[in-house]
Enzyme design. Structure first.
Site, PDB file in Angstrom:
ATOM      1  N   GLU A 144      -9.547  -5.526  -3.628  1.00 28.29           N
ATOM      2  CA  GLU A 144      -8.888  -4.374  -3.021  1.00 28.29           C
ATOM      3  C   GLU A 144      -9.886  -3.377  -2.448  1.00 28.29           C
ATOM      4  OE1 GLU A 144      -5.853  -3.855  -2.384  1.00 28.29           O
ATOM      5  OE2 GLU A 144      -4.577  -4.960  -3.768  1.00 28.29           O
ATOM      6  N   HIS A 147      -7.711  -5.724   0.665  1.00 30.09           N
ATOM      7  CA  HIS A 147      -6.485  -4.925   0.736  1.00 30.09           C
ATOM      8  C   HIS A 147      -5.695  -5.277   1.985  1.00 30.09           C
ATOM      9  CE1 HIS A 147      -3.914  -1.552  -0.172  1.00 30.09           C
ATOM     10  NE2 HIS A 147      -4.132  -0.994   1.000  1.00 30.09           N
ATOM     11  N   SER A 178       0.842  -1.195   0.000  1.00 29.00           N
ATOM     12  CA  SER A 178       0.000   0.000   0.000  1.00 29.00           C
ATOM     13  C   SER A 178       0.881   1.250   0.000  1.00 29.00           C
ATOM     14  CB  SER A 178      -0.962  -0.046   1.188  1.00 29.00           C
ATOM     15  OG  SER A 178      -1.978   0.921   1.060  1.00 29.00           O
TER      16      SER A 178
END
Length: 541
Positions: free
Chosen positions: A332, A453, A217
Site C-alpha cells: 500500500e 495502492h 481508498s
C-alpha cells in the site's frame, strides 16, 4: 443491388417479429424514473445510462448545502454521455476521465444493467470512487460497470463533491442548516444517490432491497461512513471496502473544530461572510486550498450525518448490520516514506523507527522485526502500508465482526501489476493505474514487488482490458476472474463463496482471522500478524 437492399430491409423489419415469436423481448432503452424518462444506449446487450442527475446542481446558493431533490423534466432526457466531474485539482495526473469536463454541477450517476425487464429484481452494486476525497470521478474506465453487469448485477457509479466543495464547514453554514450542521456534503451526496437508487433502481431491473455499496481508498472510507451514518445505514444490504476506513489514526474533528478551519480559510482569502465565499468563482476557491497553512477539508462529527465518531458508532454496534468484505494490498505504501534514502539495514531501520515512535519504538520493533538485513525491505514496506491504510481497514473489519452479528470476510491482495507495455514510451506508472511523464532520461523504476495502492480495482471489477498501460498476462486474467467472482457472489448473496473459487471462511470474532490471499494461487490462511495491528491499536488509546 436494389434487390439485395430490399432483402436486407426485409430482414430488419422481420427481426421484431422473430423476437416476439421466440418469446424474447428486447429491453427498452427508455426507462421511466421518478423525475422523467431517460434514454440509454445498448452496449452489446448491456444497457448503459450515463450522466443521470440525482440532485440539483449544487451551485450559487446551493453551494455548501445538502443535495436538493432533482427537478422533474418533460420529454425524453438522453443519458448517453457522462456528466461533468466534481471540482478538483489535478493531483493525480494519471487519472483517466470520460466525463463532460469539470464543474460544480457534478451530481450525476451512471447505471449499467443487464436486466431484460423491470421485474428481474437483480442485485445492485453502488460504487464510490477513490482519490482522497480530493479527486476521482465515476467516469474513470477502471470503474466501468459493464463487466459487473455481465455478472448479473445492476451497477451504479456515483459522483460526489470533493475537497472544499464537499467538506467545508463554517459557523454561518451551520446556522442556516435545518440540522445545525455543516460539512460532509460529499457524504450527503452519496446518501442522496442511495435514496435515488431506492426510488428508481427497480425501473432498471434492480432490487432496492439488495444494494451493496463498495469503493476503494476514499471510496472505502465512504463505505465505512455510509454504514455508520443513521441516515443511510438502512438503505444497504452489504458492503465492500478496498483499502481504507475512517476508523484509523487520524481523529475526525468535531463540528466546532471544522468550523474554525472554515473561518481560517475565509480569513486567508479575505472573505468576511458566507455570501462572499459563495460569490467566489469555483476555480478561485479551489486554488486557494493550495496556499500554505490552509487545512485539508475532510469529514467531521457534525451531529447529523455523524452523531458521534465512526469508531464510537461501530463500538456501540450502531452501524449497518450487514455482511462486510474488506481488505487491503501487499504494498500500500513504499518503504521510502520511513527509510528515506538510507540503506536498507537493520541498524538504519531501527534508527528510523526510534525517531518516528520515540518511547513506543520497542513495541513497534518487536512486532515489525526483520531477522536480517535482507528482510528489512519487506518489513518496512509492511509497516508503511499499515500506517497508511492497512491498519484502518483491519480495525474496521475487526470491530464490525465483534459488534454487527454479521459475517466479515477479510482479504489480502498480493498480485503485482505486470510491466508496462513497451510502446508506452517515456512514462512511468502513476498512483491511479495510468502513467505520468517521466522526467529526464533515467530508466523506469523497477516494477513493484507487491500490489500497490489501487492495483486491485481493474481486477476486481473485471476491467483489465480498459487499462492499456500494462502488459496483462494470462495469470492476470486468472486473478481477475477469481476476484470478480468473489465480488459478484458477495453482492448476490452476502457471501463470496460459490462455484469456481476457493472456500473463504468468515472472520471469527476475537481470535486469529482467516484471510483470503488473492494472487495466482489464491488461498485462505490464518492471519499471521494480528500482533502488528494490536500494537497499532494501542496508539489509539
Amino acid at each position: 443491388m436494389r434487390k439485395l437492399t430490399l432483402l436486407f430491409l426485409g430482414h430488419l423489419l422481420a427481426m421484431p417479429v422473430i423476437f416476439a415469436q421466440s418469446g424474447y423481448q428486447m429491453p427498452p432503452l427508455q426507462v421511466k424514473t421518478a423525475n422523467g424518462i431517460l434514454e440509454g444506449v445498448d452496449e452489446s446487450g448491456i444497457r448503459a445510462f450515463r450522466g443521470v442527475p440525482f440532485a440539483q446542481p449544487p451551485v450559487g446558493d446551493l453551494r455548501w448545502r445538502e443535495p436538493q431533490p432533482v427537478k422533474n423534466w418533460t420529454g425524453v432526457r438522453k443519458a448517453h454521455n457522462f456528466g461533468p466531474r466534481a471540482m478538483k485539482l489535478p493531483l493525480f495526473g494519471d487519472m483517466g476521465f470520460r466525463s463532460d469536463g469539470i464543474s460544480e454541477d457534478c451530481l450525476y450517476l451512471n447505471v449499467w444493467t443487464p436486466a431484460k425487464a423491470a421485474t428481474d429484481k437483480l442485485p445492485v452494486m453502488v460504487y464510490f470512487y477513490g482519490g482522497g476525497l480530493m479527486a476521482g470521478d465515476g467516469s474513470e474506465p477502471r470503474y466501468d460497470g459493464e463487466s459487473m453487469a455481465r455478472q448479473g448485477i445492476v451497477t451504479v457509479t456515483v459522483n460526489y463533491r470533493l475537497t472544499i466543495f464537499g467538506f467545508f464547514s463554517h459557523p454561518e453554514l451551520s446556522k442556516e442548516s435545518p440540522h445545525k450542521a455543516s460539512g460532509n456534503y460529499g457524504f450527503l451526496d452519496q446518501y442522496a444517490a442511495l435514496q435515488w437508487v431506492q426510488k428508481n433502481i427497480a425501473a432498471f431491473g434492480g432490487d432496492p432491497t439488495k444494494v451493496t455499496i463498495a469503493g476503494e481508498s476514499a471510496g472505502s472510507f465512504s463505505v465505512s461512513a455510509q454504514m455508520a451514518s443513521p441516515l443511510s445505514k438502512n438503505l444497504i444490504a452489504g458492503a465492500i471496502g478496498e483499502s481504507g476506513s475512517l476508523l484509523g489514526f487520524r481523529q475526525i474533528p468535531t463540528l466546532t473544530e471544522a468550523e474554525k478551519m472554515g473561518l481560517e480559510f475565509a480569513r486567508t482569502v479575505g472573505a468576511n461572510s458566507l455570501a462572499e465565499l459563495r460569490a467566489m468563482p469555483a476555480q478561485q476557491s479551489l486554488e486557494a486550498t493550495t496556499k500554505p497553512g490552509v487545512p485539508r477539508f475532510s469529514a467531521n462529527i457534525d451531529g447529523y450525518f455523524f452523531p458521534k465518531s465512526p469508531t464510537e458508532i461501530y463500538e456501540a454496534g450502531q452501524q449497518a448490520k450487514v455482511p462486510l468484505m474488506a481488505g487491503w494490498n501487499s504494498q500500500e505504501s513504499g518503504y521510502q516514506g520511513i527509510m528515506g534514502k538510507e540503506a536498507l539495514t537493520k541498524e538504519n531501520y531501527e534508527k528510523a523507527v526510534r525517531k518516528m515512535y520515540g518511547n513506543d519504538a520497542e513495541k513497534v520493533l518487536k512486532a515489525y522485526n526483520p531477522a536480517t538485513d535482507a528482510d528489512v525491505e519487506q518489513v518496512v514496506t509492511d509497516l508503511a502500508g499499515d500506517r497508511f491504510i492497512g491498519f484502518s481497514t483491519w480495525k474496521w473489519s475487526d470491530l464490525h465482526s465483534q459488534t454487527s452479528g454479521k459475517p466479515v470476510y477479510r482479504y489480502f491482495y498480493e498480485r503485482p501489476r505486470p510491466q508496462m507495455r513497451t510502446e508506452m514510451g517515456n512514462v512511468e506508472a502513476g498512483l491511479a493505474g495510468g502513467v505520468v511523464k517521466k522526467e529526464g532520461s533515467a530508466p523506469r523504476p523497477p516494477a513493484p514487488k507487491g500490489a500497490v495502492h489501487s492495483a486491485e480495482i481493474e481486477y476486481a471489477l473485471g476491467n483489465l482490458p480498459t487499462n492499456r498501460v500494462y502488459d496483462w498476462q494470462p495469470a492476470d486474467y486468472k486473478v481477475s476472474e477469481i476476484m470478480q467472482l468473489f465480488f459478484a457472489n458477495f453482492i448476490k448473496t452476502g457471501n463470496p463463496n460459490g462455484l469456481g473459487v476457493p472456500y473463504w471462511p468468515a472472520v471469527k470474532s476475537g481470535g486469529p482471522a482467516s484471510v483470503m490471499h488473492i494472487d495466482v494461487q489464491t488461498r485462505a490462511e490464518t492471519e499471521k500478524h494480528r500482533d502488528r495491528y494490536q500494537v497499532m491499536e494501542s496508539f489509539l488509546k
